[in-house]
Design a protein around this motif. Structure first.
Motif, mmCIF file in Angstrom:
data_model
loop_
_atom_site.group_PDB
_atom_site.id
_atom_site.type_symbol
_atom_site.label_atom_id
_atom_site.label_comp_id
_atom_site.label_asym_id
_atom_site.label_seq_id
_atom_site.Cartn_x
_atom_site.Cartn_y
_atom_site.Cartn_z
ATOM 1 N N GLN A 266 0.816 -1.206 0.000
ATOM 2 C CA GLN A 266 0.000 0.000 0.000
ATOM 3 C C GLN A 266 0.851 1.258 0.000
ATOM 4 O OE1 GLN A 266 -3.107 -0.237 -0.661
ATOM 5 N NE2 GLN A 266 -3.062 -2.477 -0.465
ATOM 6 N N LYS A 267 1.990 1.210 0.664
ATOM 7 C CA LYS A 267 2.901 2.364 0.629
ATOM 8 C C LYS A 267 3.484 2.566 -0.764
ATOM 9 C CE LYS A 267 4.300 2.404 5.498
ATOM 10 N NZ LYS A 267 5.426 2.246 6.458
ATOM 11 N N SER A 268 3.800 1.480 -1.447
ATOM 12 C CA SER A 268 4.335 1.604 -2.803
ATOM 13 C C SER A 268 3.268 2.097 -3.776
ATOM 14 C CB SER A 268 4.905 0.266 -3.279
ATOM 15 O OG SER A 268 3.888 -0.698 -3.444
ATOM 16 N N LEU A 269 1.990 1.770 -3.508
ATOM 17 C CA LEU A 269 0.915 2.233 -4.377
ATOM 18 C C LEU A 269 0.622 3.712 -4.203
ATOM 19 C CD1 LEU A 269 -1.616 -0.756 -4.174
ATOM 20 C CD2 LEU A 269 -0.052 -0.181 -6.041
ATOM 21 N N ALA A 270 1.244 4.331 -3.212
ATOM 22 C CA ALA A 270 1.124 5.785 -3.073
ATOM 23 C C ALA A 270 1.804 6.500 -4.233
ATOM 24 C CB ALA A 270 1.720 6.236 -1.743
ATOM 25 N N TYR A 271 2.747 5.840 -4.877
ATOM 26 C CA TYR A 271 3.421 6.415 -6.038
ATOM 27 C C TYR A 271 2.550 6.192 -7.273
ATOM 28 C CZ TYR A 271 7.610 6.679 -3.144
ATOM 29 O OH TYR A 271 8.512 6.973 -2.145
ATOM 30 N N PRO A 272 2.312 7.245 -8.060
ATOM 31 C CA PRO A 272 1.481 7.084 -9.274
ATOM 32 C C PRO A 272 2.186 6.229 -10.313
ATOM 33 C CG PRO A 272 2.469 9.270 -9.207
ATOM 34 C CD PRO A 272 2.791 8.630 -7.885
ATOM 35 N N GLN A 273 1.400 5.567 -11.108
ATOM 36 C CA GLN A 273 1.935 4.699 -12.144
ATOM 37 C C GLN A 273 1.947 5.448 -13.479
ATOM 38 O OE1 GLN A 273 -0.475 1.154 -12.139
ATOM 39 N NE2 GLN A 273 0.089 0.592 -10.056
ATOM 40 N N PRO A 274 3.123 5.750 -13.999
ATOM 41 C CA PRO A 274 3.194 6.498 -15.262
ATOM 42 C C PRO A 274 2.782 5.630 -16.439
ATOM 43 C CG PRO A 274 5.375 5.822 -14.576
ATOM 44 C CD PRO A 274 4.453 5.433 -13.457
ATOM 45 N N GLU A 275 2.209 6.282 -17.434
ATOM 46 C CA GLU A 275 1.866 5.612 -18.682
ATOM 47 C C GLU A 275 2.722 6.223 -19.781
ATOM 48 O OE1 GLU A 275 -2.014 4.654 -21.540
ATOM 49 O OE2 GLU A 275 -2.269 5.664 -19.612
ATOM 50 N N LEU A 276 3.571 5.429 -20.403
ATOM 51 C CA LEU A 276 4.539 5.907 -21.382
ATOM 52 C C LEU A 276 4.346 5.176 -22.701
ATOM 53 C CD1 LEU A 276 7.702 5.856 -19.066
ATOM 54 C CD2 LEU A 276 6.135 7.771 -19.465
ATOM 55 N N GLY A 277 4.692 5.867 -23.814
ATOM 56 C CA GLY A 277 4.577 5.209 -25.103
ATOM 57 C C GLY A 277 5.072 6.079 -26.242
ATOM 58 N N MET A 278 4.789 5.619 -27.454
ATOM 59 C CA MET A 278 5.215 6.285 -28.686
ATOM 60 C C MET A 278 3.998 6.683 -29.508
ATOM 61 S SD MET A 278 8.527 6.298 -28.546
ATOM 62 C CE MET A 278 8.923 6.711 -30.256
ATOM 63 N N ILE A 279 4.193 7.767 -30.308
ATOM 64 C CA ILE A 279 3.122 8.268 -31.172
ATOM 65 C C ILE A 279 3.651 8.363 -32.603
ATOM 66 C CG2 ILE A 279 1.570 10.191 -31.677
ATOM 67 C CD1 ILE A 279 1.738 10.960 -28.720
ATOM 68 N N TYR A 280 2.861 7.840 -33.534
ATOM 69 C CA TYR A 280 3.150 8.040 -34.968
ATOM 70 C C TYR A 280 1.958 8.749 -35.568
ATOM 71 C CZ TYR A 280 3.841 7.043 -39.911
ATOM 72 O OH TYR A 280 3.989 7.170 -41.271
ATOM 73 N N ASN A 281 2.213 9.975 -36.148
ATOM 74 C CA ASN A 281 1.109 10.839 -36.555
ATOM 75 C C ASN A 281 1.381 11.450 -37.936
ATOM 76 O OD1 ASN A 281 -0.104 14.067 -35.537
ATOM 77 N ND2 ASN A 281 -1.231 12.451 -36.553
ATOM 78 N N PRO A 282 1.005 10.730 -39.005
ATOM 79 C CA PRO A 282 1.116 11.348 -40.337
ATOM 80 C C PRO A 282 -0.016 12.351 -40.568
ATOM 81 C CG PRO A 282 0.285 9.110 -40.522
ATOM 82 C CD PRO A 282 0.577 9.323 -39.077
ATOM 83 N N GLN A 283 0.352 13.586 -40.883
ATOM 84 C CA GLN A 283 -0.623 14.643 -41.125
ATOM 85 C C GLN A 283 -0.473 15.131 -42.568
ATOM 86 O OE1 GLN A 283 -0.498 17.794 -38.223
ATOM 87 N NE2 GLN A 283 -0.125 16.379 -36.501
ATOM 88 N N ASN A 284 -1.496 14.891 -43.385
ATOM 89 C CA ASN A 284 -1.489 15.327 -44.781
ATOM 90 C C ASN A 284 -0.226 14.871 -45.497
ATOM 91 O OD1 ASN A 284 -2.662 18.061 -43.077
ATOM 92 N ND2 ASN A 284 -4.038 16.962 -44.468
ATOM 93 N N THR A 285 0.089 13.586 -45.288
ATOM 94 C CA THR A 285 1.246 12.898 -45.873
ATOM 95 C C THR A 285 2.569 13.300 -45.224
ATOM 96 O OG1 THR A 285 1.713 14.496 -47.642
ATOM 97 C CG2 THR A 285 0.057 12.748 -48.101
ATOM 98 N N LEU A 286 2.527 14.171 -44.222
ATOM 99 C CA LEU A 286 3.754 14.549 -43.531
ATOM 100 C C LEU A 286 3.859 13.733 -42.238
ATOM 101 C CD1 LEU A 286 3.607 18.442 -43.967
ATOM 102 C CD2 LEU A 286 4.870 16.794 -45.360
ATOM 103 N N PRO A 287 4.878 12.860 -42.111
ATOM 104 C CA PRO A 287 4.958 11.976 -40.927
ATOM 105 C C PRO A 287 5.539 12.694 -39.704
ATOM 106 C CG PRO A 287 6.756 11.504 -42.424
ATOM 107 C CD PRO A 287 5.925 12.553 -43.116
ATOM 108 N N TYR A 288 4.922 12.446 -38.576
ATOM 109 C CA TYR A 288 5.422 12.958 -37.308
ATOM 110 C C TYR A 288 5.613 11.762 -36.353
ATOM 111 C CZ TYR A 288 4.058 17.656 -38.793
ATOM 112 O OH TYR A 288 3.939 18.840 -39.471
ATOM 113 N N LEU A 289 6.666 11.804 -35.553
ATOM 114 C CA LEU A 289 6.943 10.764 -34.557
ATOM 115 C C LEU A 289 7.190 11.443 -33.223
ATOM 116 C CD1 LEU A 289 7.401 7.706 -34.127
ATOM 117 C CD2 LEU A 289 9.843 8.131 -34.436
ATOM 118 N N GLY A 290 6.540 10.950 -32.165
ATOM 119 C CA GLY A 290 6.693 11.587 -30.867
ATOM 120 C C GLY A 290 6.586 10.598 -29.720
ATOM 121 N N VAL A 291 6.618 11.106 -28.545
ATOM 122 C CA VAL A 291 6.500 10.291 -27.336
ATOM 123 C C VAL A 291 5.239 10.689 -26.591
ATOM 124 C CG1 VAL A 291 8.979 9.941 -27.110
ATOM 125 C CG2 VAL A 291 7.911 11.900 -25.991
ATOM 126 N N TYR A 292 4.782 9.726 -25.750
ATOM 127 C CA TYR A 292 3.591 9.969 -24.946
ATOM 128 C C TYR A 292 3.948 9.680 -23.489
ATOM 129 C CZ TYR A 292 -1.099 9.425 -22.975
ATOM 130 O OH TYR A 292 -2.219 9.544 -22.198
#
Length: 417
Positions: A266-292
C-alpha cells in the motif's frame, strides 16, 4: 447339475459375505480417511487453488494499449484537387502505443502479498483440518460408546434370559411363585426395550460418523483401540508444543506476515503509475513521430486510506496472535487437568468393575440354589448394569478429555499422518 448347483452356492456365499463386509476403523485410520474423503474438507481445499491463482495475477505484466485517431477533411472546397476527401493528403492519422509501468516495487510487493496469502490459506486449511479431526474423533467415540452400551445391555439380558428360562421350569415344578417369575420376566422385557433404543442410537451415530469420513461403506469402530497415540508429558511441554506448532497459531503468524507485506504494497501504491509510449502521426502525408507520457499528480490521493487500513490490519493480526496464545494457555491447562482427573477415575472404576462381576455371579449362583431371594438377584443384576454403565461413562469422559488434550495441544494433526 450338481456341479452347477455347487458353483451357484459358492457364488451366493461369496456375494453374501461381500455384502456384509465391514471396514474396521481405529481412531488414526478414521482421521486419515476423513483427510482424504470428507466432503467439507474437499470443498475448503479449493481455497488454496484460488489463492495460488492470485500469484499468477500478480505476476502478469500490464498489456500495451493501442490507440488510433483518424481525422478527415470535411470541406471539399479545401481538398487537394488531386485527391479525394479520405486520401492521405486530406487526413490526419494518429497511432499511439502506451503501457502503464509499476514503479517503487509495486509488482514485487503484489507478488509477495499473493505468496503470503497462499501461505496463510494453507495454514488456515490446516486449522480447518484440526477442527474436523476433533469432530471425527468425538464422533468415533460416540459410536464406540453406543456400541458398548448396546453390548452391555445384551450381556445383561442374556444373563437374565438364562434365569428366566430356568425359572420357567421352576415355576412349573412350583419351586418359585408366579410373582417371582413375573419380576424376572419384567426386567428382561425392560432390557429388551432398552436394547432396541440402544441399537437405534448406534445406527444413528454410525450414519453421522460415515458422513464425516466421507464413505458409504459399512463400518465399525475398533473396540480394542488403546487410544494412546501420543505420549502426554508435562503440561509445560504440551504448552510449549502448542504455542510453537498449533495450526491456529501458525495461521495467526502467517496473517501477520501477510499484513506486513500488505503495508509495503500500500505504501508503494502511493506512487502514481506512469503511462509511457510512442506516437506516430502522419498529417497530410507529412509523418510525425513523438512520445507519450502521462502521470497522476499526487496532490490529493496518495493512497492514504489503504495505507492506514493496512496498518490497522497489521495491528489486528498481531493482537489476534497474542489473544490466541493467552487462550491456549488457559484451554490447555484446563484440558490437561481434566485429562489427569478422568484418567484417575477410570483406574478407580476398574476395581469396582471386577467386584460387580464377582458379586453378580455369586448372587446368581446362590439364588439358583435357593440360598437367596429373587429380589436379591434382581438388585445384583441392576447394580451390575449400573456399574458397567458408570464405568464406560467414565471411560468415555476420559477419552473425551484425551481428545480435548490432543486438540488443544495441536497434536491431533500429527496422528492423522
Amino acid at each position: 447339475m450338481r456341479i452347477r448347483i455347487l458353483l451357484v452356492s459358492i457364488v451366493g456365499l461369496f456375494l453374501s459375505a461381500s455384502s456384509f463386509a465391514q471396514t474396521n476403523y481405529n481412531l488414526q485410520k478414521a482421521l486419515k480417511t476423513a483427510t482424504d474423503n470428507n466432503p467439507i474438507l474437499k470443498t475448503q481445499k479449493f481455497d488454496i487453488a484460488v489463492a495460488e491463482s492470485e500469484i499468477v495475477s500478480a505476476k502478469i505484466i500490464s498489456n500495451v494499449k493501442l490507440n488510433n485517431q483518424s481525422l478527415f477533411l470535411m470541406n471539399g472546397a479545401m481538398a487537394n484537387n488531386a485527391s479525394n476527401l479520405v486520401s492521405a493528403r486530406n487526413s490526419q492519422i494518429w497511432w499511439q502505443a502506451t503501457k502503464v509501468f509499476q514503479i517503487a516495487g509495486q509488482r514485487k510487493n503484489k507478488i509477495d502479498v499473493a505468496n503470503k496469502s497462499v501461505a496463510y490459506t494453507k495454514q488456515n486449511f490446516e486449522e480447518i483440518k484440526r477442527n474436523l479431526y476433533q469432530a471425527v474423533a468425538l464422533k468415533w467415540l460416540d459410536v464406540w460408546t453406543a456400541k458398548k452400551q448396546f453390548d452391555i445391555l445384551n450381556r445383561a439380558k442374556n444373563n437374565l434370559d438364562s434365569v428366566v428360562t430356568i425359572n420357567k421350569n421352576r415355576l412349573k415344578n412350583q419351586v418359585i411363585t408366579q410373582i417371582d417369575y413375573n419380576r424376572t420376566e419384567l426386567l428382561a422385557n425392560q432390557y429388551a426395550l432398552q436394547i432396541k433404543s440402544a441399537g437405534q442410537t448406534l445406527k444413528n451415530e454410525t450414519a453421522n460418523f460415515k458422513y464425516l469420513l466421507g464413505t458409504t461403506d459399512e463400518i465399525t469402530v475398533d473396540e480394542n483401540d488403546n487410544f494412546e497415540y501420543v505420549t502426554t508429558t508435562t503440561s509445560d511441554d504440551l504448552l510449549k508444543t502448542s504455542l510453537e506448532s498449533r495450526t491456529d497459531v501458525l495461521a495467526a503468524k502467517s496473517a501477520i506476515e501477510m499484513a506486513n507485506s500488505n503495508v509495503k504494497l500500500q505504501k508503494s501504491l502511493a506512487y502514481p503509475q506512469p503511462e509511457l509510449g510512442m506516437i506516430y502521426n502522419p498529417q497530410n502525408t507529412l509523418p510525425y513521430l513523438g512520445v507519450y507520457a502521462t502521470i497522476e499528480l499526487p496532490f490529493f490521493d496518495r493512497n492514504q486510506g489503504e495505507i492506514q487500513k493496512s496498518a490497522v490490519l497489521k495491528s489486528q493480526a498481531e493482537q489476534d496472535l497474542i489473544a490466541k496464545q493467552q487462550q491456549i494457555q488457559a484451554e490447555l491447562t484446563t484440558a490437561y487437568n481434566a485429562y489427569l482427573l478422568q484418567k484417575k477415575n477410570v483406574a478407580d472404576f476398574e476395581a469396582m468393575l471386577k467386584q460387580s462381576d464377582q458379586i453378580l455371579a455369586g448372587v446368581k449362583y446362590t439364588y439358583l440354589r435357593g440360598g437367596t431371594t429373587i429380589i436379591d438377584f434382581l438388585e445384583a443384576q441392576r447394580s451390575w448394569l449400573d456399574t458397567q454403565q458408570q464405568y464406560y461413562n467414565a471411560l468415555q469422559q476420559y477419552r473425551e478429555s484425551y481428545i480435548a488434550l490432543l486438540y488443544q495441544s495441536g497434536l491431533i494433526n500429527t496422528i492423522s499422518k
